[in-house]
Scaffold this motif. Structure first.
Motif, mmCIF file in Angstrom:
data_model
loop_
_atom_site.group_PDB
_atom_site.id
_atom_site.type_symbol
_atom_site.label_atom_id
_atom_site.label_comp_id
_atom_site.label_asym_id
_atom_site.label_seq_id
_atom_site.Cartn_x
_atom_site.Cartn_y
_atom_site.Cartn_z
ATOM 1 N N THR A 52 0.310 9.430 2.732
ATOM 2 C CA THR A 52 0.530 8.136 3.466
ATOM 3 C C THR A 52 1.690 7.969 3.970
ATOM 4 O O THR A 52 2.763 8.946 4.046
ATOM 5 N N ALA A 53 1.986 7.144 4.909
ATOM 6 C CA ALA A 53 3.314 6.622 5.298
ATOM 7 C C ALA A 53 3.509 5.228 5.333
ATOM 8 O O ALA A 53 2.302 4.365 5.598
ATOM 9 N N SER A 54 4.410 4.487 4.940
ATOM 10 C CA SER A 54 4.198 3.118 4.511
ATOM 11 C C SER A 54 5.655 2.629 5.393
ATOM 12 O O SER A 54 6.864 3.243 5.491
ATOM 13 N N GLN A 55 5.752 1.396 5.646
ATOM 14 C CA GLN A 55 6.764 0.459 6.359
ATOM 15 C C GLN A 55 6.810 -0.807 5.662
ATOM 16 O O GLN A 55 5.806 -1.364 5.114
ATOM 17 N N GLY A 56 8.031 -1.123 5.526
ATOM 18 C CA GLY A 56 8.313 -2.585 5.029
ATOM 19 C C GLY A 56 8.506 -2.317 3.410
ATOM 20 O O GLY A 56 8.865 -1.196 2.803
ATOM 21 N N HIS A 57 9.131 -3.579 3.008
ATOM 22 C CA HIS A 57 9.631 -3.572 1.625
ATOM 23 C C HIS A 57 9.234 -4.970 1.118
ATOM 24 O O HIS A 57 9.769 -6.114 1.777
ATOM 25 N N CYS A 58 9.072 -5.189 -0.260
ATOM 26 C CA CYS A 58 8.729 -6.377 -0.991
ATOM 27 C C CYS A 58 9.291 -6.405 -2.205
ATOM 28 O O CYS A 58 8.908 -5.557 -3.114
ATOM 29 N N GLY A 59 10.661 -7.167 -2.645
ATOM 30 C CA GLY A 59 11.064 -7.043 -3.905
ATOM 31 C C GLY A 59 10.466 -7.939 -5.061
ATOM 32 O O GLY A 59 10.634 -7.869 -5.977
ATOM 33 N N HIS A 60 9.536 -8.821 -4.450
ATOM 34 C CA HIS A 60 8.785 -9.789 -5.464
ATOM 35 C C HIS A 60 8.036 -9.148 -6.356
ATOM 36 O O HIS A 60 7.677 -9.524 -7.468
ATOM 37 N N HIS A 61 7.376 -7.994 -5.876
ATOM 38 C CA HIS A 61 6.267 -7.567 -6.822
ATOM 39 C C HIS A 61 6.757 -6.116 -7.137
ATOM 40 O O HIS A 61 6.540 -5.114 -6.442
ATOM 41 N N PRO A 62 7.500 -5.846 -8.312
ATOM 42 C CA PRO A 62 8.107 -4.300 -8.510
ATOM 43 C C PRO A 62 7.310 -3.201 -8.660
ATOM 44 O O PRO A 62 7.991 -1.950 -8.338
ATOM 45 N N GLU A 63 6.160 -3.271 -9.176
ATOM 46 C CA GLU A 63 5.265 -2.299 -8.986
ATOM 47 C C GLU A 63 4.834 -1.801 -7.723
ATOM 48 O O GLU A 63 4.492 -0.666 -7.702
ATOM 49 N N ASN A 64 4.772 -2.625 -6.673
ATOM 50 C CA ASN A 64 4.533 -2.015 -5.378
ATOM 51 C C ASN A 64 5.382 -2.583 -4.492
ATOM 52 O O ASN A 64 4.978 -3.469 -3.247
ATOM 53 N N THR A 65 6.585 -2.074 -4.185
ATOM 54 C CA THR A 65 7.782 -2.573 -3.426
ATOM 55 C C THR A 65 7.571 -1.836 -2.124
ATOM 56 O O THR A 65 7.960 -2.678 -0.932
ATOM 57 N N THR A 66 7.260 -0.776 -1.987
ATOM 58 C CA THR A 66 7.051 0.094 -0.502
ATOM 59 C C THR A 66 5.911 0.548 -0.384
ATOM 60 O O THR A 66 5.399 1.170 0.719
ATOM 61 N N THR A 67 4.663 0.302 -1.097
ATOM 62 C CA THR A 67 3.330 1.076 -0.876
ATOM 63 C C THR A 67 2.202 0.121 -1.212
ATOM 64 O O THR A 67 2.631 -0.941 -2.242
#
Length: 133
Positions: A52-67
């Motif tokens: 896979t390749a991922s873009q973006g980041h979200c710190g609100h849900h620590p189990e899936n911050t970048t995927t």
């Protein structure tokens, strides 16, 4: 004449536009180039991010911050709002997604899915006040 459009395998988390959210948070989009399938059960390992390749980041849900897991559209904007989109494309394989494989969950969630091409493509939309499909 019939026109064909290639649909990628994409999962997404749509970061809410409302605050308070991290000011550096961005929508997380995971593109899938290969998936792992159990040859006995034909179930997909939705959390194998090897190809896979991922873009973006979200710190609100620590189990899936970048995927984002395979076949998932996840959002937290508001009650029953399907703000995230995902797609599955099994074209070029003998496989198809069987009907009844999707459901939505979370708080005030909503989800939609549309099978096309004999079940080889699925368009998904999901969300809520943290919900997914």
């Amino acid at each position: 004449s019939t026109q064909s459009t290639w649909v990628p395998n994409v999962s997404a988390y749509a970061v809410p536009r409302r605050r308070p959210w991290g000011r550096h948070d961005q929508d997380v989009v995971t593109r899938w180039f290969m998936i792992r399938i159990n040859p006995t059960t034909l179930l997909v390992h939705t959390g194998d991010f090897t190809y896979t390749a991922s873009q973006g980041h979200c710190g609100h849900h620590p189990e899936n911050t970048t995927t984002v897991p395979f076949g998932t559209a996840f959002a937290c904007e508001g009650p029953r709002r399907a703000d995230a989109a995902a797609s599955i494309n099994l074209g070029g394989t003998p496989l198809a997604v069987a009907p009844g494989q999707f459901k939505h969950g979370g708080h005030m969630s909503i989800g939609h899915w549309n099978h096309t091409s004999r079940g080889q493509s699925v368009a998904l939309r999901g969300g809520g006040y943290c919900g997914w499909v």
